[in-house]
Design a protein around this motif. Structure first.
Motif, mmCIF file in Angstrom:
data_model
loop_
_atom_site.group_PDB
_atom_site.id
_atom_site.type_symbol
_atom_site.label_atom_id
_atom_site.label_comp_id
_atom_site.label_asym_id
_atom_site.label_seq_id
_atom_site.Cartn_x
_atom_site.Cartn_y
_atom_site.Cartn_z
ATOM 1 N N LEU A 190 18.469 60.534 56.310
ATOM 2 C CA LEU A 190 17.414 61.344 55.694
ATOM 3 C C LEU A 190 16.069 60.629 55.734
ATOM 4 C CD1 LEU A 190 16.650 63.843 53.838
ATOM 5 C CD2 LEU A 190 17.060 62.302 51.927
ATOM 6 N N ILE A 191 16.086 59.315 55.469
ATOM 7 C CA ILE A 191 14.798 58.635 55.383
ATOM 8 C C ILE A 191 14.187 58.339 56.760
ATOM 9 C CG2 ILE A 191 15.182 57.657 53.089
ATOM 10 C CD1 ILE A 191 15.799 55.007 54.349
ATOM 11 N N HIS A 192 14.996 58.473 57.805
ATOM 12 C CA HIS A 192 14.446 58.215 59.145
ATOM 13 C C HIS A 192 14.304 59.469 59.986
ATOM 14 C CE1 HIS A 192 14.310 53.886 59.086
ATOM 15 N NE2 HIS A 192 15.484 53.874 58.492
ATOM 16 N N VAL A 193 15.331 60.295 59.948
ATOM 17 C CA VAL A 193 15.399 61.410 60.886
ATOM 18 C C VAL A 193 14.956 62.671 60.170
ATOM 19 C CG1 VAL A 193 16.921 62.690 62.407
ATOM 20 C CG2 VAL A 193 17.283 60.256 62.064
ATOM 21 N N GLU A 206 10.015 65.505 44.539
ATOM 22 C CA GLU A 206 8.746 64.760 44.544
ATOM 23 C C GLU A 206 8.972 63.305 44.969
ATOM 24 O OE1 GLU A 206 6.926 64.467 40.695
ATOM 25 O OE2 GLU A 206 5.111 63.513 41.497
ATOM 26 N N VAL A 207 10.017 62.697 44.393
ATOM 27 C CA VAL A 207 10.294 61.281 44.713
ATOM 28 C C VAL A 207 10.709 61.137 46.173
ATOM 29 C CG1 VAL A 207 11.783 59.304 44.207
ATOM 30 C CG2 VAL A 207 10.898 60.703 42.333
ATOM 31 N N VAL A 210 8.866 59.029 49.106
ATOM 32 C CA VAL A 210 9.509 57.965 49.906
ATOM 33 C C VAL A 210 9.423 58.306 51.394
ATOM 34 C CG1 VAL A 210 11.676 56.757 50.396
ATOM 35 C CG2 VAL A 210 11.059 57.271 48.028
ATOM 36 N N LEU A 211 9.681 59.563 51.719
ATOM 37 C CA LEU A 211 9.686 59.952 53.135
ATOM 38 C C LEU A 211 8.285 59.919 53.740
ATOM 39 C CD1 LEU A 211 12.275 62.878 53.344
ATOM 40 C CD2 LEU A 211 12.608 60.440 53.467
ATOM 41 N N LYS A 212 7.273 60.005 52.873
ATOM 42 C CA LYS A 212 5.902 59.947 53.400
ATOM 43 C C LYS A 212 5.428 58.515 53.600
ATOM 44 C CE LYS A 212 4.186 64.461 52.146
ATOM 45 N NZ LYS A 212 3.612 65.260 51.081
ATOM 46 N N LEU A 213 6.206 57.564 53.111
ATOM 47 C CA LEU A 213 5.832 56.164 53.337
ATOM 48 C C LEU A 213 5.926 55.869 54.832
ATOM 49 C CD1 LEU A 213 7.869 54.296 50.553
ATOM 50 C CD2 LEU A 213 5.386 54.533 50.645
ATOM 51 N N PRO A 214 5.106 54.932 55.313
ATOM 52 C CA PRO A 214 5.283 54.528 56.711
ATOM 53 C C PRO A 214 6.729 54.057 56.932
ATOM 54 C CG PRO A 214 3.276 53.598 55.808
ATOM 55 C CD PRO A 214 3.996 54.235 54.672
ATOM 56 N N GLU A 215 7.231 54.260 58.126
ATOM 57 C CA GLU A 215 8.658 54.073 58.373
ATOM 58 C C GLU A 215 9.173 52.684 57.994
ATOM 59 O OE1 GLU A 215 9.941 55.246 62.245
ATOM 60 O OE2 GLU A 215 11.952 54.537 61.777
ATOM 61 N N LYS A 216 8.331 51.668 58.228
ATOM 62 C CA LYS A 216 8.797 50.297 57.978
ATOM 63 C C LYS A 216 9.104 50.043 56.493
ATOM 64 C CE LYS A 216 4.048 48.634 57.985
ATOM 65 N NZ LYS A 216 3.077 47.737 58.571
ATOM 66 N N TYR A 217 8.514 50.873 55.602
ATOM 67 C CA TYR A 217 8.748 50.670 54.172
ATOM 68 C C TYR A 217 10.014 51.348 53.667
ATOM 69 C CZ TYR A 217 3.805 49.303 54.090
ATOM 70 O OH TYR A 217 2.616 48.695 54.330
#
Lengths: 192, 149
Positions: free
Chosen positions: B13-16, B88-89, B93-100
């Motif tokens: 979820l957090i990457h794809v 919202e959370v 998180v998903l809007k953070l740059p990928e490395k984070y």
């Protein structure tokens, strides 16, 4: 913030359907997820290479013209094999009809031509033979010319030239543009 | 599968950013697991294997020319209508740059330390500290509140 992140991610689960599909995939007959047999890959690569190779094989990248009275032109591929023979005049046509030059290495083809009794007759009559090498690559031109000169080393009065382009300013074709490298050699000496 | 399925799904979820790719990665990871000859010393070792393989599979997919389009979060997971905070959370998180994203998930949810995250993701521990600090700052800006409260 830690708690909010934890509770947010805690709400994310792998869906039952996703797990089922994955289990199905894992336990499906091996053919569904089996990698292609290496033998199939090898055969496919071989077919591809043969296809590409045969395509390359039949593309002439240089030519050697021979003129004494019979005039003919050998088309040479990148593997130095004769892939085409063209007669420039009637005598040349007779020679190529009766001599098998196709698919032989070009220096052997020249040897065959020079050894032909009809060619020898022309030498005996004191006629001059002109051999010219045509190709776009100057380096290749030089190498070919060197080999051709080696072939004709013991023959009568033979002049060798090399020129760039797919044609040549002799009866074999028209002179093409581009870089021109010229080497000239009569028996016993060279200039270039 | 049940032990690690949710974790793999969360990492997906957090990457794809779409379901089809997410399912591809999910299945790839479990097929690799079944085909793997790795011998795991314990459950932690096995879990670390799953994390590494999932992150790598996601990265491979993101590098792929054939990856599919991005879809909204609602299409990615089933979120109950009343779970607005979750949405919202997760969106933050998903809007953070990928490395984070990996470090946030691994630190805040899985409870790994910076040192452990460094070992898992093959990053220098100081880099992980920096990523954590910056991601906390970014999340605080978006979500408000205390960073570890």
């Amino acid at each position: 913030m830690r708690n909010r992140i934890q509770s947010a991610f805690a709400g994310v689960h792998a869906e039952a359907a996703l797990k089922e599909r994955t289990i199905e995939m894992i336990y499906a007959p091996a053919k569904r997820r089996r990698r292609a047999d290496p033998l199939i890959w090898a055969v496919a690569c071989l077919v591809l290479l043969l296809g590409l190779g045969s395509g390359l094989f039949f593309i002439p990248v240089s030519a050697i013209g021979i003129e004494i009275n019979p005039a003919l032109r050998l088309k040479i591929n990148c593997f130095d094999i004769v892939v085409g023979v063209e007669a420039i005049n009637k005598d040349g046509k007779r020679i190529i009809e009766e001599t098998d030059l196709m698919f032989s290495e070009y220096s052997k083809a020249i040897d065959t031509l020079l050894a032909d009794p009809r060619m020898q007759e022309y030498f005996a009559q004191g006629k001059d033979m002109e051999i010219y090498v045509e190709c776009d690559d100057e380096q290749r031109c030089k190498q070919m010319l060197k080999r051709v000169e080696g072939c004709v080393g013991n023959e009568g009065n033979v002049a060798c030239h090399a020129g760039s382009g797919t044609g040549h300013g002799h009866s074999a074709g028209k002179q093409s543009g581009g870089q021109h490298c010229k080497h000239h050699r009569h028996r016993g000496g060279s200039e270039g | 599968m049940d032990r690690y399925a949710d974790m793999v799904r969360r990492l997906c979820l957090i990457h794809v950013k779409n379901l089809a790719d997410s399912e591809d990665v999910f299945q790839t990871v479990f097929v690799k697991y079944v085909l793997s000859s790795a011998v795991f010393e314990n459950e932690e070792h096995e879990k670390a294997w799953f994390i590494r393989v999932t992150i790598n599979a996601c990265r491979d997919l993101l590098r792929s020319f054939f990856r599919s389009r991005t879809v909204p979060l609602e299409e990615l997971i089933d979120l109950p209508a009343e779970e607005s905070d979750t949405k919202e959370v997760l969106e933050a998180v998903l809007k953070l740059p990928e490395k984070y994203r990996d470090v946030v998930y691994l630190h805040y949810f899985e409870g790994y330390t910076a040192l452990e995250i460094g070992q898992l993701t093959k990053k220098n521990v100081n880099t992980v500290y920096s990523l954590l600090t910056r991601s906390k700052k970014l999340l605080r800006e978006k979500l408000g509140g205390d960073e570890d409260a």
